[in-house]
Design an enzyme around this catalytic site. Structure first.
Site, PDB file in Angstrom:
ATOM      1  N   VAL A 280      82.353  12.556  64.185  1.00 41.98           N
ATOM      2  CA  VAL A 280      83.491  13.405  63.826  1.00 41.98           C
ATOM      3  C   VAL A 280      84.776  12.882  64.474  1.00 41.98           C
ATOM      4  O   VAL A 280      85.824  12.806  63.832  1.00 41.98           O
ATOM      5  CB  VAL A 280      83.232  14.870  64.255  1.00 41.98           C
ATOM      6  CG1 VAL A 280      84.489  15.705  64.163  1.00 41.98           C
ATOM      7  CG2 VAL A 280      82.127  15.484  63.411  1.00 41.98           C
ATOM      8  N   ASP A 281      84.680  12.517  65.736  1.00 45.47           N
ATOM      9  CA  ASP A 281      85.848  12.049  66.487  1.00 45.47           C
ATOM     10  C   ASP A 281      86.498  10.843  65.806  1.00 45.47           C
ATOM     11  O   ASP A 281      87.702  10.841  65.528  1.00 45.47           O
ATOM     12  CB  ASP A 281      85.399  11.705  67.911  1.00 45.47           C
ATOM     13  CG  ASP A 281      86.545  11.493  68.889  1.00 45.47           C
ATOM     14  OD1 ASP A 281      87.669  11.946  68.619  1.00 45.47           O
ATOM     15  OD2 ASP A 281      86.297  10.892  69.938  1.00 45.47           O
TER      16      ASP A 281
ATOM     17  N   THR B 164      75.815  17.997  67.923  1.00 41.13           N
ATOM     18  CA  THR B 164      74.578  17.784  67.169  1.00 41.13           C
ATOM     19  C   THR B 164      74.405  16.361  66.659  1.00 41.13           C
ATOM     20  O   THR B 164      73.359  16.034  66.105  1.00 41.13           O
ATOM     21  CB  THR B 164      74.478  18.752  65.964  1.00 41.13           C
ATOM     22  OG1 THR B 164      75.562  18.492  65.065  1.00 41.13           O
ATOM     23  CG2 THR B 164      74.504  20.194  66.424  1.00 41.13           C
ATOM     24  N   GLY B 165      75.393  15.520  66.839  1.00 35.89           N
ATOM     25  CA  GLY B 165      75.284  14.121  66.410  1.00 35.89           C
ATOM     26  C   GLY B 165      74.656  13.286  67.511  1.00 35.89           C
ATOM     27  O   GLY B 165      73.539  13.556  67.960  1.00 35.89           O
TER      28      GLY B 165
END
Length: 172
Positions: free
Chosen positions: A33-34, A123-124
């Site tokens: 996401v980052d 969660t990744g």
């Protein structure tokens, strides 16, 4: 009461007042996401993060805390960066994961944000089991004293959406 909705899709394509970034403590981008938010949001986000690192967050953003920057080219006004905990079978870090949500909403309130889009924090690559992350995230948002009107969890795939939907169904 804050309306909680679930969407399956790409967080970088969401339209909201604030989008929450599952950041690493460096605030300088990374994977998942980052990295996706930094790429789609463009150089303004990284520049703002570098300013934070040059100031109050010289050692990085602590786990469970949150801070806001511009959203750059994203369809949002702000990105709220929060550092989720790495999951551990031997140590209960649930309070840190809940803190990511509480702190993000606290920052959103300071900004005047009314819609906030969250990913499934930790969660990744941080390995938090989806069902447990859903339990903690949804309970934290439900318990938050916030002026945010809508919290939208933007979940990347079927599995994440199903885990959050099952947990949200139990809360209603």
């Amino acid at each position: 009461m804050t309306d909680i909705t679930l969407v399956q899709g790409d967080l970088t394509r969401e339209s909201a007042d604030a989008i929450v970034n599952a950041a690493n403590s460096s605030l300088l981008g990374g994977g998942g996401v980052d990295g996706a938010l930094h790429r789609r949001g463009g150089p303004a986000i990284l520049a703002a993060c570098r300013e934070l690192r040059a100031g109050h967050y010289g050692k990085g953003l602590p786990t469970g805390r949150a801070v806001a920057t511009t959203a750059g080219d994203l369809d949002a006004r702000w990105v709220i960066h929060t550092v989720g905990p790495v999951w551990s079978a031997g140590e209960d870090r649930s309070a840190l994961l809940a803190s990511c949500h509480h702190e993000s909403l606290r920052v959103a309130d300071q900004l005047g944000a009314r819609t906030v889009a969250f990913p499934a924090i930790s969660t990744g690559v941080y390995g938090w089991p989806l069902e447990d992350a859903a339990r903690i995230a949804l309970a934290a948002v439900r318990a938050a004293d916030t002026e945010v009107e809508e919290v939208r969890f933007v979940l990347f795939d079927d599995r994440a959406h199903a885990a959050f939907a099952a947990r949200l169904g139990r809360l209603r």
